[in-house]
Structures are given as structure tokens and as C-alpha cells.
Design an enzyme around this catalytic site. Structure first.
Site, PDB file in Angstrom:
ATOM      1  N   HIS A   1      32.413  39.050  38.092  1.00  0.00           N
ATOM      2  CA  HIS A   1      32.682  38.168  37.045  1.00  0.00           C
ATOM      3  C   HIS A   1      33.205  38.774  35.724  1.00  0.00           C
ATOM      4  O   HIS A   1      32.614  39.795  35.351  1.00  0.00           O
ATOM      5  CB  HIS A   1      31.217  37.363  36.560  1.00  0.00           C
ATOM      6  CG  HIS A   1      30.277  38.162  35.910  1.00  0.00           C
ATOM      7  ND1 HIS A   1      28.853  38.145  36.356  1.00  0.00           N
ATOM      8  CD2 HIS A   1      30.400  38.906  34.635  1.00  0.00           C
ATOM      9  CE1 HIS A   1      28.147  38.925  35.575  1.00  0.00           C
ATOM     10  NE2 HIS A   1      28.995  39.342  34.643  1.00  0.00           N
TER      11      HIS A   1
ATOM     12  N   GLU B 165      31.131  33.269  36.279  1.00  0.00           N
ATOM     13  CA  GLU B 165      30.576  33.376  37.461  1.00  0.00           C
ATOM     14  C   GLU B 165      31.235  33.148  38.691  1.00  0.00           C
ATOM     15  O   GLU B 165      32.149  32.217  38.617  1.00  0.00           O
ATOM     16  CB  GLU B 165      29.203  32.858  37.495  1.00  0.00           C
ATOM     17  CG  GLU B 165      28.080  33.233  36.160  1.00  0.00           C
ATOM     18  CD  GLU B 165      27.288  34.485  36.544  1.00  0.00           C
ATOM     19  OE1 GLU B 165      28.274  35.452  37.004  1.00  0.00           O
ATOM     20  OE2 GLU B 165      26.447  34.921  35.894  1.00  0.00           O
TER      21      GLU B 165
ATOM     22  N   ASP C   7      31.165  36.677  24.853  1.00  0.00           N
ATOM     23  CA  ASP C   7      30.247  35.823  25.292  1.00  0.00           C
ATOM     24  C   ASP C   7      28.961  36.020  24.535  1.00  0.00           C
ATOM     25  O   ASP C   7      28.807  37.051  23.606  1.00  0.00           O
ATOM     26  CB  ASP C   7      30.092  36.022  26.778  1.00  0.00           C
ATOM     27  CG  ASP C   7      29.729  37.613  27.057  1.00  0.00           C
ATOM     28  OD1 ASP C   7      29.987  38.252  26.509  1.00  0.00           O
ATOM     29  OD2 ASP C   7      30.095  37.794  28.575  1.00  0.00           O
TER      30      ASP C   7
ATOM     31  N   ASP D 251      29.310  41.079  40.776  1.00  0.00           N
ATOM     32  CA  ASP D 251      29.675  40.006  41.596  1.00  0.00           C
ATOM     33  C   ASP D 251      31.192  39.582  40.865  1.00  0.00           C
ATOM     34  O   ASP D 251      31.742  38.496  41.425  1.00  0.00           O
ATOM     35  CB  ASP D 251      28.975  38.784  41.563  1.00  0.00           C
ATOM     36  CG  ASP D 251      28.788  38.151  39.942  1.00  0.00           C
ATOM     37  OD1 ASP D 251      29.224  38.474  39.172  1.00  0.00           O
ATOM     38  OD2 ASP D 251      28.179  37.315  39.842  1.00  0.00           O
TER      39      ASP D 251
HETATM   40  C1  GLP Z   1      27.439  41.027  31.343  1.00  0.00           C
HETATM   41  C2  GLP Z   1      28.494  40.449  30.325  1.00  0.00           C
HETATM   42  C3  GLP Z   1      29.770  40.932  30.773  1.00  0.00           C
HETATM   43  C4  GLP Z   1      29.561  42.268  31.373  1.00  0.00           C
HETATM   44  C5  GLP Z   1      28.771  42.560  32.223  1.00  0.00           C
HETATM   45  C6  GLP Z   1      28.428  43.903  32.654  1.00  0.00           C
HETATM   46  O1  GLP Z   1      27.232  40.160  32.375  1.00  0.00           O
HETATM   47  N1  GLP Z   1      28.512  38.955  30.320  1.00  0.00           N
HETATM   48  O2  GLP Z   1      30.617  40.519  29.701  1.00  0.00           O
HETATM   49  O3  GLP Z   1      30.982  42.881  31.617  1.00  0.00           O
HETATM   50  O4  GLP Z   1      27.469  42.189  31.633  1.00  0.00           O
HETATM   51  O5  GLP Z   1      27.778  44.805  31.946  1.00  0.00           O
HETATM   52  P1  GLP Z   1      27.612  46.372  32.203  1.00  0.00           P
HETATM   53  O6  GLP Z   1      28.576  46.880  31.630  1.00  0.00           O
HETATM   54  O7  GLP Z   1      26.070  46.452  31.632  1.00  0.00           O
HETATM   55  O8  GLP Z   1      27.387  46.514  33.825  1.00  0.00           O
END
Ligand code: GLP
Length: 274
Positions: free
Chosen positions: A143, A148, A72, A141
Site C-alpha cells: 500500500h 490498501e 495520511d 502489502d
Molecule cells: C503506514 C503509512 C504509510 C507508510 C507505511 C510504512 O502504513 N500509512 O504511508 O509508508 O506505514 O511504514 P514503515 O516505513 O514504518 O514501514
């Protein structure tokens, strides 16, 4: 689905890096045989990237014949913005290894036509022969990538409006101000990740405990998009003890009882040379 439960986030990142090295070695990539790897950003995989750099320096893996596809990217954040996923990947990983820049694929959140950009990315993955291993992280959440709650579980790469919970969770990277977090992103779809031959999702910390519970103990539900992977033939959920706090003791004991089996997946790491 395999659920690998390890005591700490450090052990999770080490296990994930060893697993990837092992997969690449088993695949035996070469000039006409690229290993296609899906990658996440965020704080969770940071330790994995550090370990992979260490393993690269120690000669345990080469990235010369690996192609990467990131999950992403934020919309309207230039590549050189310190919070763009482009910047993250180059600073934390790509610039430290022997990957060829032309093999590092990311969505372009600055593209003039975002829909064309998403279609380009889908085609690129398809024309490259599909993803052999997609590594992912999740939001609190549930995702996966930026799919989402309520995202179609057969979705493809597209533009997504980010949920309030995600803006709040990611505000820590934007001076703690959720108004500064881009409101939309380009993301591979749940269906795009489901098409990978294998998926490994890293889940650490108590903030992800509810999402892990939904992914493991409840049914497939578009409100917790990571739960879709119950229907993927080869998914590893790799988590630390803190992330298991919402799981039943029985579930935790069951999967921990399988740990010696899971560890066989990485047992050749120290024995074999690349
Ligand atoms: C963002 C990204 C996800 C990632 C998530 C968790 O929302 N789009 O791909 O997995 O963050 O991030 P973190 O590892 O910093 O908790």
C-alpha cells in the site's frame, strides 16, 4: 520508472535527502514560487528527515519557500497523540527546520465531517498548483499512503478502513497491541499521488521485498497499489539490497548497472551552494 538500489537503508535515506535538496535548488523557490512537497511518515523516512535537518543546519537547504502535504493521518487520534502523524512530523522534522507552520499541511483525522476534510485537502493541493515531488513509503502489502489492497488506482483523498496486515504492521507503534491501532485513516488517493509531477518511493528491508517485486516485475494491480506507479512518467523507487530479495537477479543487475547514471542526479549536491 527508475529503480535505484543501494546497499543499506542509511544510503537510501542519504540519497533521498540529497535528491530532494537538489530538486529544490533546481526549482529555485521564492516568495511567489513555492515548492510543493508531499511527505510520508513511518519508520522508513525517519533517516531522511534526520539528514534533511543536518543539511538545513549546514546551510544546504532552506524550507522557507516549501509547502508540505502529508499523505495520511489516523482517524480519531488527536494531533498531540505520540502516534499521530501530526506529532511525528512536528517532532521528527518540522520543529527543527525553518518551515513556516502555516505551510505544513496535514489531514485532520479529528474533523467533524471527514468527507469535507478530504475534499478540502484535495482542493488545497489543487489550488497550491499541485505537488512537485511526492515522497512516499509503502506497507508490506504494497500500500502507498493508506491505499490498501483493492483501492481504486484513480482514488482521491478519502477515509479508508485499514487492512488487518496494516494494523499488525503498525501495532509496534501502539505497545505491540493491534487493538490500539486506529481502524481507519484519512489518506490521499493513488490518483492524488499520481498527479504529482514526480514521485519518489522509499522501500527498505526484507518485509517489503514482495511488494517491491509486485511493483517492479508484475503488472499494474489494485491489490498492490504501489504498482500503479509503473504508469507514472517520473517515478523513482529507491530501495536497499534487502528489499530486492524477491526480484530476479537479472532485474537487480540491470538496475544496478544504471547506478552511475542514477548517481548523476545527485552529483551536484556537494558542488553547488544553495
Ligand atoms: C503506514 C503509512 C504509510 C507508510 C507505511 C510504512 O502504513 N500509512 O504511508 O509508508 O506505514 O511504514 P514503515 O516505513 O514504518 O514501514
Amino acid at each position: 520508472m527508475r529503480l535505484v538500489i543501494l546497499p543499506t537503508p542509511n544510503e537510501v535515506t542519504e540519497w533521498s535527502a540529497k535528491y530532494l535538496v537538489q530538486k529544490v535548488r533546481d526549482f529555485k523557490p521564492g516568495p511567489n514560487r513555492y515548492f510543493n512537497l508531499g511527505l510520508p511518515s513511518g519508520s522508513t523516512p525517519m533517516g531522511m528527515y534526520k539528514k534533511l535537518i543536518e543539511f538545513f543546519i549546514a546551510g544546504k537547504i532552506s524550507f522557507k519557500f516549501i509547502r508540505t502535504f502529508n499523505m495520511d493521518e489516523y482517524v480519531d487520534l488527536p494531533e498531540d497523540h505520540p502516534q499521530s502523524f501530526h506529532y511525528y512530523m512536528w517532532q521528527n522534522f518540522f520543529k527543527h527546520i525553518d518551515i513556516k507552520p502555516e505551510n505544513c499541511n496535514l489531514l485532520n483525522g479529528m474533523a467533524e465531517d471527514l468527507e469535507v476534510e478530504c475534499a478540502r485537502y484535495e482542493k488545497l493541493i489543487h489550488d497550491s498548483g499541485g505537488i512537485h515531488l511526492f515522497i512516499g513509503g509503502i506497507g508490506p502489502d504494497g500500500h502507498i499512503a493508506f491505499n490498501e489492497p483493492g483501492s481504486s488506482l484513480v482514488s482521491r483523498t478519502r477515509v479508508k478502513t485499514l487492512a488487518q496486515a496494516t494494523l499488525e504492521a503498525n501495532a509496534r507503534f501502539f505497545d505491540g497491541d493491534f487493538n490500539k491501532v486506529p481502524k481507519s485513516a484519512l489518506t490521499v488517493g493513488v490518483g492524488t499521488v499520481m498527479d504529482a509531477a514526480e514521485v519518489m518511493i522509499l522501500v527498505t528491508g526484507v518485509s517489503k521485498a514482495m511488494a517491491l517485486y509486485k511493483a517492479v516485475e508484475e503488472g499494474v494491480n489494485h491489490m498492490w497499489t504501489v504498482s500503479a506507479f509503473q504508469q507514472h512518467p517520473r517515478t523513482i523507487l529507491l530501495c536497499d539490497d534487502s528489499a530486492t530479495q524477491e526480484l530476479k537477479v537479472k532485474t537487480v543487475n540491470y538496475f544496478k548497472g544504471l547506478n552511475s547514471l542514477h548517481n548523476k542526479l545527485i552529483e551536484n549536491f556537494d558542488k553547488e551552494e544553495p
